[in-house]
Write an enzyme that holds these catalytic residues in place. Structure first.
Site, PDB file in Angstrom:
ATOM      1  N   HIS A  79      34.296  38.668  41.409  1.00  0.00           N
ATOM      2  CA  HIS A  79      35.010  38.805  42.677  1.00  0.00           C
ATOM      3  C   HIS A  79      36.412  38.193  42.577  1.00  0.00           C
ATOM      4  CE1 HIS A  79      31.200  39.504  45.324  1.00  0.00           C
ATOM      5  NE2 HIS A  79      31.258  40.286  44.266  1.00  0.00           N
ATOM      6  N   GLU A  81      38.084  36.172  44.444  1.00  0.00           N
ATOM      7  CA  GLU A  81      38.218  34.733  44.718  1.00  0.00           C
ATOM      8  C   GLU A  81      37.822  33.914  43.489  1.00  0.00           C
ATOM      9  OE1 GLU A  81      36.499  37.093  46.313  1.00  0.00           O
ATOM     10  OE2 GLU A  81      35.972  36.458  48.328  1.00  0.00           O
ATOM     11  N   CYS A 105      32.043  36.145  49.811  1.00  0.00           N
ATOM     12  CA  CYS A 105      30.575  36.206  49.757  1.00  0.00           C
ATOM     13  C   CYS A 105      30.025  34.792  49.538  1.00  0.00           C
ATOM     14  CB  CYS A 105      30.125  37.139  48.640  1.00  0.00           C
ATOM     15  SG  CYS A 105      30.300  36.413  46.998  1.00  0.00           S
ATOM     16  N   CYS A 108      30.976  33.221  46.050  1.00  0.00           N
ATOM     17  CA  CYS A 108      32.362  32.743  46.002  1.00  0.00           C
ATOM     18  C   CYS A 108      32.544  31.543  46.920  1.00  0.00           C
ATOM     19  CB  CYS A 108      33.339  33.862  46.371  1.00  0.00           C
ATOM     20  SG  CYS A 108      33.442  35.134  45.088  1.00  0.00           S
TER      21      CYS A 108
HETATM   22  N1  LIG Z   1      34.885  38.690  49.161  1.00  0.00           N
HETATM   23  C1  LIG Z   1      34.681  39.665  48.258  1.00  0.00           C
HETATM   24  C2  LIG Z   1      33.728  40.649  48.468  1.00  0.00           C
HETATM   25  C3  LIG Z   1      33.574  41.630  47.532  1.00  0.00           C
HETATM   26  N2  LIG Z   1      34.340  41.627  46.417  1.00  0.00           N
HETATM   27  C4  LIG Z   1      34.220  42.739  45.474  1.00  0.00           C
HETATM   28  C5  LIG Z   1      32.941  43.026  44.805  1.00  0.00           C
HETATM   29  C6  LIG Z   1      32.965  44.527  44.629  1.00  0.00           C
HETATM   30  O1  LIG Z   1      33.763  44.858  43.491  1.00  0.00           O
HETATM   31  C7  LIG Z   1      33.662  44.994  45.883  1.00  0.00           C
HETATM   32  C8  LIG Z   1      32.710  45.278  47.031  1.00  0.00           C
HETATM   33  O2  LIG Z   1      32.249  46.576  46.852  1.00  0.00           O
HETATM   34  P1  LIG Z   1      31.541  47.420  48.032  1.00  0.00           P
HETATM   35  O3  LIG Z   1      30.159  46.883  48.187  1.00  0.00           O
HETATM   36  O4  LIG Z   1      32.372  47.248  49.277  1.00  0.00           O
HETATM   37  O5  LIG Z   1      31.570  48.824  47.505  1.00  0.00           O
HETATM   38  O6  LIG Z   1      34.483  43.907  46.241  1.00  0.00           O
HETATM   39  C9  LIG Z   1      35.278  40.644  46.215  1.00  0.00           C
HETATM   40  O7  LIG Z   1      36.001  40.647  45.197  1.00  0.00           O
HETATM   41  N3  LIG Z   1      35.410  39.668  47.129  1.00  0.00           N
HETATM   42 ZN   LIG Z   2      32.285  36.826  46.095  1.00  0.00          ZN
END
Ligand SMILES: Nc1ccn([C@H]2C[C@H](O)[C@@H](COP(=O)(O)O)O2)c(=O)n1
Ligand SMILES: [Zn+2]
Length: 161
Positions: A79, A81, A105, A108
């Site tokens: 992710h 972060e 999430c 993170c």
């Molecule tokens: N705070 C976050 C939440 C999610 N991510 C990333 C992880 C995945 O690559 C994407 C989420 O995919 P989705 O389920 O919306 O198709 O985003 C992050 O970097 N930071």
């Molecule tokens: Zn995360």
């Protein structure tokens, strides 16, 4: 003597802009997330976006959301972060501020708390109803990490000089 410009961007616009720009590097076809870590005195310390770990090819790993866990993206993507935290090479992040385009999430959130980041400024909260984000907020509340939503100004940022 000329007077100074007054329509310059705010710190929040600047750092959220950098976070969103960083997210534009992501190869994830559905959600691109960017993060920017900033010191108390408004210096950029680190940036990150969601992507695969070093050495894992963007072309060899899956980017789908569904199906066999070993054949979708969730086990493999780092992710934004966490990447921003891990990209930092300068020592401690104690007391710093994180700008991120999507609310963190739970995984993170743990890294954010443990690294000493004290403020999280987020843009989208599209997964607010998920257990993961609910758990993040519970941990932030308990550990004194302040979080607030970025207030969009509606200003269009142009890159022409
Ligand atoms: N705070 C976050 C939440 C999610 N991510 C990333 C992880 C995945 O690559 C994407 C989420 O995919 P989705 O389920 O919306 O198709 O985003 C992050 O970097 N930071
Ligand atoms: Zn995360």
């Amino acid at each position: 003597m000329s007077t100074k410009r007054t329509d310059y961007i705010t710190w929040d616009e600047y750092f959220m802009g950098v976070a969103i720009l960083s997210g534009m590097r992501s190869k994830d076809p559905s959600t691109q997330v960017g993060a920017c870590i900033v010191s108390n005195d408004n210096k950029i310390l680190s940036m990150g976006y969601n992507g695969l770990p070093r050495g894992c090819s963007d072309d060899d790993f899956p980017w789908t959301k569904e199906g066999d866990p070993l054949e979708n993206k969730y086990f493999y993507t780092t992710h934004s972060e966490l990447n921003a935290i891990l990209n930092y090479r300068g020592g401690s992040l104690e007391g710093s501020k994180l700008y991120v385009s999507l609310f963190p999430c739970n995984e993170c959130a743990k890294a954010i708390i443990q690294s000493g980041i004290k403020t999280v400024v987020y843009d989208s909260d599209k997964y607010a109803d998920t257990p993961s984000v609910i758990a993040s907020k519970r941990m932030f509340d308990s550990s004194g990490v302040r979080y607030y939503q970025y207030q969009r100004t509606g200003r269009e940022i142009q890159f022409s000089v």
